[in-house]
Design a protein around this motif. Sequence first.
Motif, mmCIF file in Angstrom:
data_model
loop_
_atom_site.group_PDB
_atom_site.id
_atom_site.type_symbol
_atom_site.label_atom_id
_atom_site.label_comp_id
_atom_site.label_asym_id
_atom_site.label_seq_id
_atom_site.Cartn_x
_atom_site.Cartn_y
_atom_site.Cartn_z
ATOM 1 N N GLU A 151 0.853 -1.204 0.000
ATOM 2 C CA GLU A 151 0.000 0.000 0.000
ATOM 3 C C GLU A 151 0.888 1.253 0.000
ATOM 4 O O GLU A 151 0.636 2.196 -0.754
ATOM 5 C CB GLU A 151 -0.929 -0.029 1.226
ATOM 6 C CG GLU A 151 -1.904 1.129 1.330
ATOM 7 C CD GLU A 151 -1.260 2.434 1.743
ATOM 8 O OE1 GLU A 151 -1.562 3.467 1.085
ATOM 9 O OE2 GLU A 151 -0.426 2.449 2.682
ATOM 10 N N ALA A 152 1.929 1.251 0.853
ATOM 11 C CA ALA A 152 2.823 2.422 0.952
ATOM 12 C C ALA A 152 3.548 2.660 -0.378
ATOM 13 O O ALA A 152 3.669 3.795 -0.834
ATOM 14 C CB ALA A 152 3.824 2.222 2.085
ATOM 15 N N ARG A 153 4.008 1.595 -0.989
ATOM 16 C CA ARG A 153 4.714 1.747 -2.268
ATOM 17 C C ARG A 153 3.791 2.305 -3.353
ATOM 18 O O ARG A 153 4.159 3.219 -4.079
ATOM 19 C CB ARG A 153 5.317 0.424 -2.722
ATOM 20 C CG ARG A 153 6.071 0.541 -4.035
ATOM 21 C CD ARG A 153 6.685 -0.766 -4.497
ATOM 22 N NE ARG A 153 6.624 -0.884 -5.928
ATOM 23 C CZ ARG A 153 7.567 -0.438 -6.766
ATOM 24 N NH1 ARG A 153 8.652 0.127 -6.291
ATOM 25 N NH2 ARG A 153 7.428 -0.562 -8.060
ATOM 26 N N ASN A 154 2.574 1.745 -3.441
ATOM 27 C CA ASN A 154 1.620 2.242 -4.445
ATOM 28 C C ASN A 154 1.386 3.738 -4.259
ATOM 29 O O ASN A 154 1.309 4.498 -5.225
ATOM 30 C CB ASN A 154 0.284 1.504 -4.336
ATOM 31 C CG ASN A 154 0.392 0.038 -4.733
ATOM 32 O OD1 ASN A 154 1.400 -0.387 -5.299
ATOM 33 N ND2 ASN A 154 -0.642 -0.736 -4.413
ATOM 34 N N ARG A 155 1.292 4.139 -2.998
ATOM 35 C CA ARG A 155 1.003 5.547 -2.703
ATOM 36 C C ARG A 155 2.210 6.440 -3.022
ATOM 37 O O ARG A 155 2.057 7.518 -3.591
ATOM 38 C CB ARG A 155 0.575 5.646 -1.237
ATOM 39 C CG ARG A 155 0.086 6.990 -0.765
ATOM 40 C CD ARG A 155 -0.742 6.871 0.529
ATOM 41 N NE ARG A 155 -0.281 5.811 1.405
ATOM 42 C CZ ARG A 155 0.786 5.898 2.193
ATOM 43 N NH1 ARG A 155 1.456 7.024 2.255
ATOM 44 N NH2 ARG A 155 1.149 4.882 2.932
ATOM 45 N N ARG A 156 3.429 5.997 -2.633
ATOM 46 C CA ARG A 156 4.586 6.880 -2.882
ATOM 47 C C ARG A 156 4.900 7.019 -4.371
ATOM 48 O O ARG A 156 5.477 8.013 -4.803
ATOM 49 C CB ARG A 156 5.817 6.470 -2.068
ATOM 50 C CG ARG A 156 6.560 5.222 -2.476
ATOM 51 C CD ARG A 156 7.785 4.971 -1.592
ATOM 52 N NE ARG A 156 8.362 3.667 -1.852
ATOM 53 C CZ ARG A 156 8.075 2.540 -1.189
ATOM 54 N NH1 ARG A 156 7.244 2.573 -0.167
ATOM 55 N NH2 ARG A 156 8.638 1.404 -1.522
ATOM 56 N N MET A 157 4.497 6.010 -5.176
ATOM 57 C CA MET A 157 4.732 6.054 -6.622
ATOM 58 C C MET A 157 3.716 6.951 -7.337
ATOM 59 O O MET A 157 3.842 7.188 -8.534
ATOM 60 C CB MET A 157 4.616 4.636 -7.211
ATOM 61 C CG MET A 157 5.707 3.682 -6.784
ATOM 62 S SD MET A 157 7.266 4.157 -7.533
ATOM 63 C CE MET A 157 8.414 3.077 -6.678
ATOM 64 N N ASP A 158 2.700 7.415 -6.610
ATOM 65 C CA ASP A 158 1.591 8.153 -7.221
ATOM 66 C C ASP A 158 1.454 9.498 -6.510
ATOM 67 O O ASP A 158 1.100 9.539 -5.329
ATOM 68 C CB ASP A 158 0.310 7.305 -7.049
ATOM 69 C CG ASP A 158 -0.938 7.998 -7.561
ATOM 70 O OD1 ASP A 158 -0.831 9.114 -8.095
ATOM 71 O OD2 ASP A 158 -2.023 7.409 -7.399
ATOM 72 N N SER A 159 1.708 10.589 -7.238
ATOM 73 C CA SER A 159 1.655 11.898 -6.580
ATOM 74 C C SER A 159 0.240 12.266 -6.133
ATOM 75 O O SER A 159 0.053 13.175 -5.343
ATOM 76 C CB SER A 159 2.243 12.978 -7.480
ATOM 77 O OG SER A 159 1.398 13.144 -8.595
ATOM 78 N N LYS A 160 -0.748 11.548 -6.653
ATOM 79 C CA LYS A 160 -2.126 11.756 -6.165
ATOM 80 C C LYS A 160 -2.503 10.622 -5.208
ATOM 81 O O LYS A 160 -3.665 10.255 -5.075
ATOM 82 C CB LYS A 160 -3.114 11.779 -7.339
ATOM 83 C CG LYS A 160 -2.897 12.936 -8.312
ATOM 84 C CD LYS A 160 -3.558 14.214 -7.821
ATOM 85 C CE LYS A 160 -3.348 15.372 -8.781
ATOM 86 N NZ LYS A 160 -1.972 15.904 -8.782
ATOM 87 N N GLY A 161 -1.483 10.070 -4.573
ATOM 88 C CA GLY A 161 -1.682 8.869 -3.751
ATOM 89 C C GLY A 161 -2.476 9.091 -2.483
ATOM 90 O O GLY A 161 -2.912 8.128 -1.856
ATOM 91 N N GLY A 162 -2.630 10.355 -2.075
ATOM 92 C CA GLY A 162 -3.450 10.650 -0.902
ATOM 93 C C GLY A 162 -2.754 10.347 0.410
ATOM 94 O O GLY A 162 -1.589 9.945 0.445
ATOM 95 N N PRO A 163 -3.511 10.543 1.526
ATOM 96 C CA PRO A 163 -2.934 10.319 2.851
ATOM 97 C C PRO A 163 -2.805 8.832 3.197
ATOM 98 O O PRO A 163 -3.450 7.993 2.578
ATOM 99 C CB PRO A 163 -3.935 11.011 3.791
ATOM 100 C CG PRO A 163 -5.228 10.982 3.065
ATOM 101 C CD PRO A 163 -4.898 11.036 1.595
ATOM 102 N N VAL A 164 -1.980 8.532 4.191
ATOM 103 C CA VAL A 164 -1.822 7.156 4.662
ATOM 104 C C VAL A 164 -3.169 6.639 5.160
ATOM 105 O O VAL A 164 -3.797 7.287 6.008
ATOM 106 C CB VAL A 164 -0.840 7.080 5.863
ATOM 107 C CG1 VAL A 164 -0.575 5.624 6.239
ATOM 108 C CG2 VAL A 164 0.452 7.813 5.565
ATOM 109 N N PRO A 165 -3.663 5.525 4.662
ATOM 110 C CA PRO A 165 -4.922 4.984 5.193
ATOM 111 C C PRO A 165 -4.664 4.155 6.447
ATOM 112 O O PRO A 165 -3.605 3.544 6.579
ATOM 113 C CB PRO A 165 -5.415 4.079 4.054
ATOM 114 C CG PRO A 165 -4.176 3.662 3.327
ATOM 115 C CD PRO A 165 -3.145 4.734 3.531
ATOM 116 N N PRO A 166 -5.645 4.127 7.360
ATOM 117 C CA PRO A 166 -5.493 3.247 8.524
ATOM 118 C C PRO A 166 -5.449 1.793 8.062
ATOM 119 O O PRO A 166 -6.218 1.392 7.197
ATOM 120 C CB PRO A 166 -6.759 3.503 9.349
ATOM 121 C CG PRO A 166 -7.372 4.738 8.789
ATOM 122 C CD PRO A 166 -6.916 4.851 7.375
#
Length: 231
Positions: free
Chosen positions: A212-227
Amino acid sequence: MSTHSEPLRRLALDRLIKDAGGTALPDDASDEPHFAELLDECAALIDEITFTKKNDGHVAQATMGAHPLVTYDPAYSSGEATTDDVPFRTASILHEIMHVSVDKLYDKPTDPSEKIYWQSVNFHYATTAGSSFAEQSQTVTENLQKVMARATADSKVDTTLRSHIERRYIYGCAGPHVHYDTVLLDLLVYLRLKGHSRKNVLFAYLTKLSQEARNRRMDSKGGPVPPASAT
Ligand SMILES: [Zn+2]
């Protein structure tokens, strides 16, 4: 015709880990694609980082900037009976490379006076709801707590390994804004070198959060960390 094929190796990463006195990484396993993509991410940064061996008692340390530096001490010992130093050296140098990766990938504020506070932060800067520094720091702390709870509940995690995980958990919670993706990675590496895989509950859980963290950091529109979910 031979049916034997040599496994793909990341040679520069292998050399670095050997020089750092760490356990060699395992060959890629087809059922551990996330582990392989994390190693690819680290291997791709090797040419951008200056690595220096230093007998300074620090397992590995990174200095950020336009030309990031990583030092490592192959003679390092944690002095803890429940941490296995050799695989921990591998986990630690990869942890430092992940610091460089997150520093490059996560969005930062443009205002220079604000930007300095977001160096190496393990989540995106944004002004949208739920994206404040405090909120995301809180979420990563709670997610690390869930990892610790999983480790405590997992009968496959013996007391020795649990002590190591607990130290990494305490370390992460001391600076959770810079130690989420990085600690998830060093735990995955340490456990993998100890023979764990996604067949193990804790490893599977860490893989899910790290993916989940990798998908988010690779995407500038990845949004905030989800619980994280509890399981
Ligand atoms: Zn760190």
